[in-house]
Design a protein around this motif. Structure first.
Motif, PDB file in Angstrom:
ATOM      1  N   THR A 595       0.861  -1.178   0.000  1.00  0.00           N
ATOM      2  CA  THR A 595       0.000   0.000   0.000  1.00  0.00           C
ATOM      3  C   THR A 595       0.900   1.232   0.000  1.00  0.00           C
ATOM      4  O   THR A 595       2.075   1.156   0.352  1.00  0.00           O
ATOM      5  N   ASP A 596       0.347   2.369  -0.383  1.00  0.00           N
ATOM      6  CA  ASP A 596       1.139   3.591  -0.406  1.00  0.00           C
ATOM      7  C   ASP A 596       0.398   4.716   0.318  1.00  0.00           C
ATOM      8  O   ASP A 596      -0.722   4.534   0.808  1.00  0.00           O
ATOM      9  N   LEU A 597       1.062   5.859   0.399  1.00  0.00           N
ATOM     10  CA  LEU A 597       0.490   6.969   1.156  1.00  0.00           C
ATOM     11  C   LEU A 597      -0.803   7.476   0.518  1.00  0.00           C
ATOM     12  O   LEU A 597      -1.713   7.929   1.223  1.00  0.00           O
ATOM     13  N   VAL A 617       0.534  15.429   7.047  1.00  0.00           N
ATOM     14  CA  VAL A 617       0.607  14.260   6.175  1.00  0.00           C
ATOM     15  C   VAL A 617      -0.178  14.514   4.889  1.00  0.00           C
ATOM     16  O   VAL A 617       0.280  14.185   3.786  1.00  0.00           O
ATOM     17  N   LEU A 618      -1.352  15.091   5.022  1.00  0.00           N
ATOM     18  CA  LEU A 618      -2.173  15.387   3.850  1.00  0.00           C
ATOM     19  C   LEU A 618      -1.444  16.352   2.912  1.00  0.00           C
ATOM     20  O   LEU A 618      -1.440  16.161   1.689  1.00  0.00           O
ATOM     21  N   GLU A 619      -0.824  17.356   3.495  1.00  0.00           N
ATOM     22  CA  GLU A 619      -0.111  18.345   2.688  1.00  0.00           C
ATOM     23  C   GLU A 619       1.113  17.735   2.013  1.00  0.00           C
ATOM     24  O   GLU A 619       1.382  17.998   0.827  1.00  0.00           O
ATOM     25  N   MET A 620       1.861  16.912   2.759  1.00  0.00           N
ATOM     26  CA  MET A 620       3.065  16.303   2.204  1.00  0.00           C
ATOM     27  C   MET A 620       2.727  15.310   1.108  1.00  0.00           C
ATOM     28  O   MET A 620       3.464  15.167   0.128  1.00  0.00           O
ATOM     29  N   ASN A 621       1.610  14.622   1.255  1.00  0.00           N
ATOM     30  CA  ASN A 621       1.208  13.689   0.202  1.00  0.00           C
ATOM     31  C   ASN A 621       0.759  14.450  -1.045  1.00  0.00           C
ATOM     32  O   ASN A 621       1.067  14.049  -2.177  1.00  0.00           O
ATOM     33  N   LYS A 622       0.056  15.542  -0.838  1.00  0.00           N
ATOM     34  CA  LYS A 622      -0.423  16.330  -1.981  1.00  0.00           C
ATOM     35  C   LYS A 622       0.743  16.860  -2.810  1.00  0.00           C
ATOM     36  O   LYS A 622       0.700  16.876  -4.047  1.00  0.00           O
ATOM     37  N   LEU A 636       5.145   6.685  -2.107  1.00  0.00           N
ATOM     38  CA  LEU A 636       5.730   6.320  -0.816  1.00  0.00           C
ATOM     39  C   LEU A 636       5.030   5.060  -0.333  1.00  0.00           C
ATOM     40  O   LEU A 636       3.854   5.095   0.031  1.00  0.00           O
ATOM     41  N   HIS A 637       5.736   3.935  -0.343  1.00  0.00           N
ATOM     42  CA  HIS A 637       5.140   2.678   0.101  1.00  0.00           C
ATOM     43  C   HIS A 637       5.010   2.687   1.625  1.00  0.00           C
ATOM     44  O   HIS A 637       5.924   3.109   2.323  1.00  0.00           O
ATOM     45  N   VAL A 638       3.897   2.187   2.111  1.00  0.00           N
ATOM     46  CA  VAL A 638       3.593   2.229   3.543  1.00  0.00           C
ATOM     47  C   VAL A 638       3.722   0.839   4.169  1.00  0.00           C
ATOM     48  O   VAL A 638       4.533   0.618   5.055  1.00  0.00           O
ATOM     49  N   ASN A 701      11.188  13.098   7.681  1.00  0.00           N
ATOM     50  CA  ASN A 701      10.466  14.113   6.914  1.00  0.00           C
ATOM     51  C   ASN A 701       9.255  14.659   7.658  1.00  0.00           C
ATOM     52  O   ASN A 701       9.017  15.862   7.670  1.00  0.00           O
ATOM     53  N   PHE A 702       8.483  13.754   8.253  1.00  0.00           N
ATOM     54  CA  PHE A 702       7.277  14.208   8.958  1.00  0.00           C
ATOM     55  C   PHE A 702       7.609  14.777  10.337  1.00  0.00           C
ATOM     56  O   PHE A 702       7.082  15.816  10.729  1.00  0.00           O
TER      57      PHE A 702
END
Length: 716
Positions: A595-597, A617-622, A636-638, A701-702
């Protein structure tokens, strides 16, 4: 034509690799003889000596048992330890307050001085193991009762443990395998100064909560990080500010290359318990009697904890750990019921036992094995209803602090009352400390509701086996409504508050203790739980001997095909590969092995207890801000899947590639193969792992804690 034939040959050669999972939880000392060649074919590049060595550092020196129940791994030269979020949960909850809630908000120590010490936390290093079967089995004989056999074996075990502990330097444990047909001793070294380094916020560490637990696809940062400290010479030491980070014999390098379908995957860890040798009658007893009671009792406890946890952050912290543990096994046991029923596991075992019984009653085998199956079946028939009764009562004990007060604080107060004045002076501080620890995680209104609800469930549902006398009397007098009685009993009890316990220590009274309503109720239930009729005691004795003979006979006759012993919290190795589950519309990625982000964000529900996510997290994924931890495909694999054979206790285990480099952390199994503790499913059994790149992304990063990552040895 030649190309077609060649293609067919290649397809046939590849077929077993793509359909067979590698069953087995293996002893490290036998890897060279039993597994090494197969592991090499799958992709192992290490020698057996590099995995397990007594004289040189090896992989086993980087693997620790974490606080007696999980697994963890050393990942830096300065004692950094990585395990699951749920494995560190108790210690993190203890260090949290409503004002500084580390569980909710996360935490990363800026330096060593900032690291936090839970009151009780240890890691156990595996030093060596050896076979002592001949020595132990030489002192027993078939004419012994099980009690006499156990007494003789325990005496010999005490000698072996003393011979190998080097004056108390090591902890030595002798354990039975193959149902007492073999024995091995294990030498360990324990380190008790273990401090919290960091943990992601609960919205990441427990993302998906109970809903996603045991399910695939998963998207969770199920990890936490600690550090082991030692004295200046590297020896175990009690907590001290003068202690220094441990320099482990071996630590794991971290691989950033990611994984793909078919990659070799090896897991070392401490699996808790499997029952692969369990007879058909035992499986049926669990499915129809024991597990349904477990599920119902666990849910009753959870429901009554939950309503108080929702009242405040303070109460959430009080019951967070107990609730999480109860919920985990509640879903596990329901999954076991469903899977064992669906696959007809008891029936399959019964077919094997019919075949064994035929072999056992051949003239050459009859004297030794002839009555084995019938004796085992008689025992289960006799104890089915008792197993239901015991599981209702066990869930009362596990979820109610007052339910077991008779054997915890009550037992200590009884010892105190009977002691002389000098002995009381020694006991009082220890009892006070124990009481303070108990009442720190106890809220009386919640405990009243939990106990009353569990008593009602127990008294009304355990109908096939007599319940505890005092519970029956109270139930009969109150139409099985225990609320009024429990409220009054708690209010009158010396166990209702810390202040009352301290007052009792000042003016102890045997009569007051013996007549305490909570103490009397708890002792009544505990005594009843431990009691058994002469008929059941005899059947239990005969069953133990017969089960041992069943396992011996299955191995001797080759009717049983299992080559490894059941798990029992000793270090094991399991190997397999990265392997997708069959295509599933629930998982949006092209290959159903990760799965990924993006998929995590798609589950996001603002304000939801299980599926909320930090705005960052939402912002970094966007913005696709994945840094150096992005996969080759740009995502980014989770989490990812392997087909390793694991069970509870493997939580936190390192997932390693063929070079012994860390690629992930094992944290769960899948609901489709929930019968895995009893029977291994080669098609569906999977291990769910946190991708190590996601772990590092969360830290660096986070969380802006790059200094933690800088400690590790990263390999690309």
């Amino acid at each position: 034509m030649k190309k077609i034939i060649l293609s067919l040959i290649v397809t046939i050669m590849l077929l077993p690799m793509s359909t067979k999972a590698d069953e087995g939880m293996w002893f490290l000392m036998f890897i060279e003889r039993l597994n090494h060649r197969d592991m090499e074919k799958l992709g192992l590049q290490l020698t057996a000596e590099e995995i397990y060595s007594i004289n040189h550092h090896s992989l086993k020196d980087a693997i620790v048992q974490f606080n007696g129940g999980c697994t963890a791994e050393m990942i830096s030269k300065d004692g950094l330890v990585l395990t699951n979020h749920h494995c560190g949960y108790d210690g993190i909850a203890e260090l949290s307050t409503p004002e500084h809630n580390l569980l909710k908000d996360g935490f990363w120590a800026a330096n060593h001085a900032d690291e936090k010490k839970p009151s009780s936390l240890y890691v156990r290093f595996f030093v060596r193991m050896d076979d002592c079967s001949k020595r132990i089995l030489a002192i027993v004989n078939p004419s012994m009762s099980e009690a006499d056999r156990e007494k003789a074996i325990n005496a010999e075990i005490a000698k072996i443990e003393k011979e190998n502990n080097e004056g108390g330097k090591y902890t030595v444990s002798v354990r039975p395998f193959f149902q007492g047909n073999e024995y091995y001793y294990f030498v360990y070294q324990d380190y008790k100064d273990v401090r919290l380094v960091g943990v992601p916020p609960e919205s990441l560490g427990k993302f998906g909560g109970d809903t996603d637990n045991w399910e695939w696809p998963r998207q969770t940062a199920d990890f936490s990080m600690f550090r082991v400290y030692a004295d200046k010479d590297g020896n175990p030491a009690d907590y001290s500010t003068s202690n220094v980070p441990l320099q482990p014999k071996h630590y794991l390098p971290v691989n950033l290359g990611g994984v793909k379908e078919g990659d070799f995957a090896m897991i070392l860890g401490y699996p808790g318990r499997t029952n692969r040798w369990m007879p058909a009658g035992g499986i049926e007893q669990n499915v129809k009697f024991a597990y349904p009671a477990w599920v119902e009792g666990a849910k009753t406890g959870m429901d009554n904890m939950k309503k108080y946890m929702e009242m405040s952050d303070a109460l959430r912290l009080v019951y967070a750990s107990k609730y999480a543990s109860t919920a985990n096994y509640w879903k596990n046991r329901q999954g076991m019921i469903d899977a064992l029923s669906k696959f007809g596991t008891a029936q399959s075992k019964a077919v094997q036992e019919t075949k064994f019984d035929k072999w056992a009653n051949k003239p050459a085998n009859k004297a030794k094995y002839g009555n084995v199956v019938s004796t085992i079946n008689k025992y289960y028939s006799l104890t089915n209803e008792k197993s239901r009764h015991d599981n209702y009562l066990q869930q009362l004990f596990r979820t109610s602090s007052f339910g077991t007060i008779g054997r915890t604080l009550g037992k200590q107060l009884d010892t105190y009352v009977k002691a002389d004045a000098n002995k009381r002076k020694d006991l009082a501080p220890k009892i006070t400390e124990m009481a303070e620890e108990l009442y720190k995680d106890l809220y009386v209104p919640a405990e009243k509701d939990i106990l009353a609800a569990q008593l009602k469930l127990y008294s009304t549902k355990s109908t096939g086996y007599a319940i505890a006398p005092m519970v029956k009397k109270i139930g009969d007098e109150n139409n099985n409504d225990f609320v009024k009685y429990v409220n009054a009993a708690v209010d009158l009890s010396i166990f209702s508050s810390l202040d009352k316990v301290k007052a009792f220590l000042q003016v102890p009274s045997q009569g007051m203790l013996d007549n305490d309503p909570l103490y009397a109720l708890s002792n009544d239930m505990l005594t009843h739980f431990a009691s058994k009729s002469d008929e059941i005691a005899k059947a239990q004795n005969d069953y133990a001997a017969s089960f041992r003979l069943l396992v011996e006979g299955l191995r001797e006759s080759k009717i049983g095909t299992i080559k490894y012993p059941d798990a029992n919290s000793t270090l094991r190795l399991t190997y397999g590969k990265v392997r997708a589950l069959p295509a599933d519309k629930r998982n949006p990625v092209a290959i159903n092995n990760y799965t990924d982000l993006d998929s995590q964000v798609k589950k996001y529900k603002k304000g939801d207890e299980e599926f909320d996510l930090p705005v960052k997290v939402l912002e970094m994924n966007k913005s696709k801000n994945y840094g150096r931890y992005a996969d080759k495909d740009g995502s980014l694999h989770v989490n990812f899947l392997t087909d390793n054979d694991i069970t509870g206790g493997n939580s936190g285990s390192p997932v390693l590639n063929g070079k012994g480099e860390l690629i992930g952390i094992a944290f769960d199994g899948n609901i489709e193969a929930m019968a895995g503790d009893v029977i291994f499913d080669k098609k569906l059994q999977r291990t769910i792992n946190v991708d190590i790149r996601y772990v590092l992304w969360v830290i660096e990063n986070f969380s802006n804690a790059k200094h933690i990552v800088d400690e590790m040895t990263l390999v690309k």
